[in-house]
Design a protein around this motif. Structure first.
Motif, mmCIF file in Angstrom:
data_model
loop_
_atom_site.group_PDB
_atom_site.id
_atom_site.type_symbol
_atom_site.label_atom_id
_atom_site.label_comp_id
_atom_site.label_asym_id
_atom_site.label_seq_id
_atom_site.Cartn_x
_atom_site.Cartn_y
_atom_site.Cartn_z
ATOM 1 N N PHE A 95 0.834 -1.211 0.000
ATOM 2 C CA PHE A 95 0.000 0.000 0.000
ATOM 3 C C PHE A 95 0.865 1.257 0.000
ATOM 4 O O PHE A 95 0.546 2.249 -0.655
ATOM 5 C CB PHE A 95 -0.922 0.002 1.230
ATOM 6 C CG PHE A 95 -2.004 -1.031 1.150
ATOM 7 C CD1 PHE A 95 -3.157 -0.793 0.416
ATOM 8 C CD2 PHE A 95 -1.878 -2.251 1.801
ATOM 9 C CE1 PHE A 95 -4.156 -1.745 0.317
ATOM 10 C CE2 PHE A 95 -2.865 -3.205 1.718
ATOM 11 C CZ PHE A 95 -4.009 -2.957 0.977
ATOM 12 N N THR A 113 -6.710 0.511 2.163
ATOM 13 C CA THR A 113 -6.599 1.518 1.099
ATOM 14 C C THR A 113 -7.033 2.892 1.616
ATOM 15 O O THR A 113 -6.449 3.918 1.269
ATOM 16 C CB THR A 113 -7.477 1.097 -0.102
ATOM 17 O OG1 THR A 113 -7.090 -0.226 -0.496
ATOM 18 C CG2 THR A 113 -7.335 2.042 -1.270
ATOM 19 N N ASP A 160 -10.209 -3.198 -3.644
ATOM 20 C CA ASP A 160 -10.904 -4.023 -4.643
ATOM 21 C C ASP A 160 -12.294 -4.416 -4.175
ATOM 22 O O ASP A 160 -13.238 -4.473 -4.966
ATOM 23 C CB ASP A 160 -10.072 -5.249 -5.086
ATOM 24 C CG ASP A 160 -9.490 -6.052 -3.943
ATOM 25 O OD1 ASP A 160 -9.614 -5.650 -2.768
ATOM 26 O OD2 ASP A 160 -8.867 -7.111 -4.227
ATOM 27 N N GLY A 195 -8.760 -9.201 -1.953
ATOM 28 C CA GLY A 195 -9.671 -9.475 -0.849
ATOM 29 C C GLY A 195 -10.060 -8.286 -0.013
ATOM 30 O O GLY A 195 -9.570 -7.169 -0.185
HETATM 31 N N1 TZD Z 1 -20.576 -3.178 3.665
HETATM 32 C C1 TZD Z 1 -20.678 -1.832 3.698
HETATM 33 C C2 TZD Z 1 -21.812 -1.159 2.978
HETATM 34 N N2 TZD Z 1 -19.797 -1.075 4.336
HETATM 35 C C3 TZD Z 1 -18.786 -1.663 5.020
HETATM 36 N N3 TZD Z 1 -17.950 -0.861 5.666
HETATM 37 C C4 TZD Z 1 -18.619 -3.071 4.986
HETATM 38 C C5 TZD Z 1 -19.555 -3.788 4.289
HETATM 39 C C6 TZD Z 1 -17.488 -3.802 5.722
HETATM 40 N N4 TZD Z 1 -16.197 -3.428 5.119
HETATM 41 C C7 TZD Z 1 -15.373 -2.490 5.680
HETATM 42 O O1 TZD Z 1 -15.590 -1.853 6.718
HETATM 43 S S1 TZD Z 1 -14.009 -2.237 4.725
HETATM 44 C C8 TZD Z 1 -14.502 -3.377 3.574
HETATM 45 C C9 TZD Z 1 -15.707 -3.947 3.934
HETATM 46 C C10 TZD Z 1 -16.404 -4.978 3.120
HETATM 47 C C11 TZD Z 1 -13.685 -3.658 2.355
HETATM 48 C C12 TZD Z 1 -12.211 -3.723 2.618
HETATM 49 O O2 TZD Z 1 -11.557 -4.319 1.525
HETATM 50 P P1 TZD Z 1 -10.962 -3.467 0.354
HETATM 51 O O3 TZD Z 1 -9.777 -2.678 1.068
HETATM 52 O O4 TZD Z 1 -10.478 -4.390 -0.679
HETATM 53 O O5 TZD Z 1 -11.937 -2.442 -0.096
HETATM 54 P P2 TZD Z 1 -8.341 -3.258 1.524
HETATM 55 O O6 TZD Z 1 -7.399 -2.258 1.003
HETATM 56 O O7 TZD Z 1 -8.162 -4.615 0.931
HETATM 57 O O8 TZD Z 1 -8.282 -3.297 3.014
#
Ligand code: TZD
Ligand code: ADP
Ligand code: MG
Length: 572
Positions: free
Chosen positions: A376, A402, A451, A480
């Motif tokens: 990152f 992210t 993602d 993921g």
């Molecule tokens: N659903 C909704 C509407 N909001 C949320 N915040 C979530 C589910 C739970 N959630 C998080 O708080 S962060 C996230 C989810 C699903 C995604 C994190 O994965 P990403 O980011 O790929 O977007 P990183 O960089 O892999 O951590």
């Protein structure tokens, strides 16, 4: 006003809605067409309003909400009945939670049938469904009330603490005809939609006295301060008093992030040490640990400047509340401040400077590393450097790692340029916010997306291409939610709950709509792809491959996960 389809002296509900919006300076509608609002969208376009059609109402609502935040006029989201209405509700609730002014206008089915639950097409008691999630909800039952209904909705959306308002228009009202003169008389041009809220001078004096008595004062700027558009007065107060400040994420750029009074890189230190904290348009909610616990000193006393009187004392006692709009409050502070009245102690400023230097050196070690695959930090460093001399670019940011790491690395140098998951930490705002910002500003937008986060609104890539918007989406593809290396802890062959497809090529998605896709695996290629994409002014998506092992579960919010008592799903 006149409906060519009917007799010369009559008009109808559709025309009246468009007239009422135009009369009050509304220029854009974000929506998704269908029964019973298709003709409303067509008519709005014909009458000179810009209509932006989305693939999902949640994104249309998010675009409207961020348009409201940026312009201080309510963003309008137009939805069809029942399911379309409900799809927009998450965005309306998110707008209310964040204090963004928007109005969701939805067509609705026949009231008589809905109320007796006789099974109409897309039947739902929409106004009552909207109430818990909206700042206010109204229904127009007579065509001659459209003007008043729109006026009430605008007042509710932009006055006081802004929020999401629901306006229900029945199909019957939209299709009704009425006399042209009576219709014209029924319209309302709002005189003062968001009246100023002048502070009591006693409250200003009390706050200044408290700040003057402080050994270790701190200012926290929140997105209410950014929304207020009182940028000069805020900067002048910060600089005249010399008090160090922390910007909440969407207040970044209100003063440039490299300002010497910014204590952002010593955040934990200043929160724990400050003895008087002045909150300007920031709530003491979870994002500030409710002002309690190990992050804070128990003896801290607070000044809080907020337009909402009920925000005061919500989490901790506020010694010096100032209930006012921030523009008026900051002018009053500047007028009453005596020369030299507030002078933070050198020992406090030196301690902060020392902590900032130590933390900046620690961060530099991360940023200067060149891991393969990219993590990152190295990817965000490349983005930071491309954006550094383009402060006019809007940055949208969502995800977990992210978001949390991006917030710390990408500096903002102009107000209201950073748009992110905000008060709810919600995923799915990405493309809606990007489209809303691009449409109302005409400026380029870069959306840095996890993602998983991207997936919630990814189909709006087609919308971005259809309207030829200058938006570059960078997908941080670590395979993921949080990380890409989690394993299924059972014996089934299914992927882990947090896994997404390894090696997914998000760049090919935009190519389906004639946009530019890029697939990058190192910072140098990311720099080039982003530089070219921004320069082109055309829709682009960069699939940026990040080490699947680089992230932390829940990003910076690990502490909010309840601990499993039975071994985190693992078999004994
Ligand atoms: N659903 C909704 C509407 N909001 C949320 N915040 C979530 C589910 C739970 N959630 C998080 O708080 S962060 C996230 C989810 C699903 C995604 C994190 O994965 P990403 O980011 O790929 O977007 P990183 O960089 O892999 O951590
Ligand atoms: P952050 O998430 O950046 O900490 P919050 O959304 O929690 O910010 O807080 C914003 C606060 O600003 C809200 O309590 C809201 O009532 C207040 N606010 C919004 N607009 C204004 C304004 N024009 N003047 C004063 N306060 C405002
Ligand atoms: Mg991810």
């Amino acid at each position: 006003m006149r409906n060519e389809m009917s007799s010369p002296s009559t008009t109808d509900g559709f025309h009246l809605v468009v007239d009422a919006l135009k009369l009050n300076g509304i220029e854009t509608i974000f929506g998704l067409a269908g029964i019973p609002i298709t003709d409303l969208a067509r008519l709005a376009q014909a009458e000179g309003l810009r209509y932006i059609g989305f693939r999902h109402e949640q994104s249309a609502g998010n675009a409207a909400a961020i348009a409201g935040y940026l312009t201080r006029k309510p963003g309008i989201c137009l939805t069809v009945s029942a399911p379309g209405f409900l799809n927009g509700m998450v965005a309306l609730a998110n707008a209310t939670t964040n204090g963004f002014p928007m109005i969701q206008i939805s067509g609705s089915s026949d009231r008589a049938i809905v109320d007796l639950q006789q099974g109409d097409y897309e039947e739902l008691d929409q106004m009552n469904a909207a109430k818990p999630y909206a700042k206010a909800a109204f229904r127009v039952n007579k065509p001659e009330d459209i003007g008043i209904g729109v006026a009430r909705a605008i007042h509710a959306a932009v006055s006081g603490r802004p929020g999401g308002v629901y306006l229900d228009l029945t199909a019957e009202v939209l299709g009704a005809t009425l006399d042209t003169d009576a219709a014209a008389r029924s319209l309302v041009r709002l005189v003062e939609p968001a009246p100023r809220c002048i502070p009591d001078s006693e409250s200003i004096k009390r706050a200044l006295d408290l700040l003057a008595s402080a050994q270790r004062p701190l200012i926290i700027l929140g997105k209410g301060a950014a929304y207020a558009q009182a940028d000069d007065a805020i900067r002048s107060f910060v600089e005249t008093t010399g008090i160090p400040y922390l910007p909440m994420s969407m207040a970044k750029g209100l003063l440039p992030d490299n300002h010497e009074q910014s204590a952002a890189t010593a955040r934990s230190f200043v929160l724990a040490q400050a003895d008087v904290v002045m909150l300007i348009g920031a709530r003491l909610n979870w994002l500030l640990a409710h002002g309690k616990g190990p992050q804070w000193s128990p003896i801290t006393r607070f000044v809080q400047v907020d337009i909402s009187p009920t925000e005061i004392d919500s989490n901790r006692p506020i010694a010096a509340p100032v209930v006012a709009d921030i523009g008026s409050a900051m002018s009053a502070f500047l007028a009453m401040l005596k020369p030299g009245q507030i002078q933070p102690k050198a020992a406090w400023l030196d301690a902060i400077a020392e902590r900032k230097q130590r933390n900046t050196e620690r961060m530099a070690a991360h940023l200067n590393a060149t891991p393969e695959p990219m993590d990152f930090y190295s990817a965000l460093r490349a983005i930071r450097d491309v954006l550094a001399d383009k402060p006019y670019i809007y940055l949208v940011n969502e995800g977990a790692n992210t978001l949390d790491i991006g917030r710390n690395i990408i500096d903002m140098n102009q107000p209201r340029k950073r748009l992110d998951s905000g008060t709810w930490g919600v995923m799915g705002i990405g493309m809606g916010y990007a489209i809303g910002a691009a449409v109302v500003s005409g400026q380029p937008v870069v959306a840095v997306e996890g993602d998983s986060a991207f997936g919630f609104s990814g189909m709006e890539i087609e919308t971005i291409c259809r309207y030829h918007l200058p938006i570059t989406v960078v997908v941080f593809n670590n395979g993921g939610i949080y990380r890409g290396d989690d394993v299924n802890r059972s014996e089934s062959a299914d992927p882990s709950p947090t896994a997404l497809m390894r090696g997914a090529r998000y760049d090919k998605l935009i190519e389906a709509f004639d946009g530019t896709g890029n697939h990058v695996t190192d910072p140098r290629s990311l720099t080039k792809a982003l530089t070219d994409a921004v320069a082109s002014g055309k829709p682009a998506l960069i699939n940026c491959v990040i080490d699947p092992t680089a992230g932390t579960e829940s990003g910076h919010l690990q502490n909010l996960n309840p601990q499993s008592q039975v071994g985190n799903g693992k078999r004994d």
